[in-house]
Design an enzyme around this catalytic site. Structure first.
Site, PDB file in Angstrom:
ATOM      1  N   SER A 130      62.187  75.901  41.547  1.00 11.47           N
ATOM      2  CA  SER A 130      61.078  75.460  42.312  1.00 11.47           C
ATOM      3  C   SER A 130      60.963  74.982  43.977  1.00 11.47           C
ATOM      4  CB  SER A 130      60.610  75.046  41.358  1.00 11.47           C
ATOM      5  OG  SER A 130      59.131  74.533  41.325  1.00 11.47           O
ATOM      6  N   ASP A 138      53.048  83.434  35.950  1.00  9.83           N
ATOM      7  CA  ASP A 138      53.577  81.639  36.580  1.00  9.83           C
ATOM      8  C   ASP A 138      52.439  80.851  37.466  1.00  9.83           C
ATOM      9  OD1 ASP A 138      54.769  79.725  38.490  1.00  9.83           O
ATOM     10  OD2 ASP A 138      56.429  80.873  38.336  1.00  9.83           O
ATOM     11  N   HIS A 165      56.665  78.800  34.456  1.00  8.61           N
ATOM     12  CA  HIS A 165      57.045  78.150  35.418  1.00  8.61           C
ATOM     13  C   HIS A 165      58.420  78.209  35.195  1.00  8.61           C
ATOM     14  CE1 HIS A 165      57.541  77.463  39.630  1.00  8.61           C
ATOM     15  NE2 HIS A 165      57.974  75.871  40.116  1.00  8.61           N
TER      16      HIS A 165
END
Length: 203
Positions: A102, A152, A183
């Site tokens: 991320s 996502d 995610h």
């Protein structure tokens, strides 16, 4: 930068440089590193930016909207730290592989966009395009794994494909692994990254 260094059993294996997601710490991805390459040395960083008390590697203006000026500054900050850490821990600077999730994947990707030979390779879990409208350095010797989600909500499949296109056009060899868990960084995605790593670096 606050960090952890753990010396691995195989001095020839790439050192894994770990970058956590928003709100994480330098402890978060140590189990992932053990899955990907248990014999490698590990250098795990904590981001220097705080967002409502949550560590990050660079500021953002809103969800999915990067503070580009801070991103450029923090990218250089990480690059300079890697140079120092390579000296301090006697690491081969040309044998570092990034592993990020991320926000951590975004800063690791930003180094690819800004510095030639920043990484020997990179494992980017759910990254976004760090910057647009700039020319990337040559990445012809840089294999890259992208873990992505078809659903996502933060990093759309279109974003993943755009990043793939930009990296590939710069010469990188990109492998995308698709999951269907939003995610999240799943065990199956970690296993796919480990298989890819072995094929690229431990043959």
């Amino acid at each position: 930068m606050k960090h952890i260094f753990e010396k691995g059993a195989d001095s020839k294996a790439p050192t894994l440089v770990l970058f956590h997601g928003t709100g994480g710490t330098e402890q978060d991805l140590l189990p992932l590193a053990n899955i990907i390459s248990p014999e490698s040395s590990v250098l795990s960083l904590r981001g220097n930016v705080l967002e409502h008390g949550m560590p990050r590697f660079f500021k953002r203006l809103a969800e999915g909207v990067f503070d580009e000026e801070d991103l450029i500054f923090r990218t250089k900050e990480v690059y300079d730290f890697l140079e120092q850490a390579a000296d301090e821990y006697s690491l081969d600077r040309t044998n570092l592989v990034a592993v990020g999730y991320s926000n951590g994947a975004n800063i690791a990707g930003s180094l690819l966009f800004h510095y030639k030979a920043a990484w020997k390779g990179a494992i980017l879990h759910h990254p976004m395009v760090p910057r647009r409208g700039i020319e990337l350095p040559g990445l012809s010797d840089t294999p890259i794994f992208i873990g992505a989600g078809t659903n996502d909500p933060i990093c759309s499949p279109q974003e993943t494909e755009e990043l793939n296109k930009l990296l590939s056009e710069a010469g990188a060899s990109v492998a995308i692994h698709w999951e269907h868990f939003g995610h999240q960084l799943t065990a199956s995605e970690a296993a796919a990254a480990a298989t890819w790593f072995r094929e690229q670096f431990l043959k």
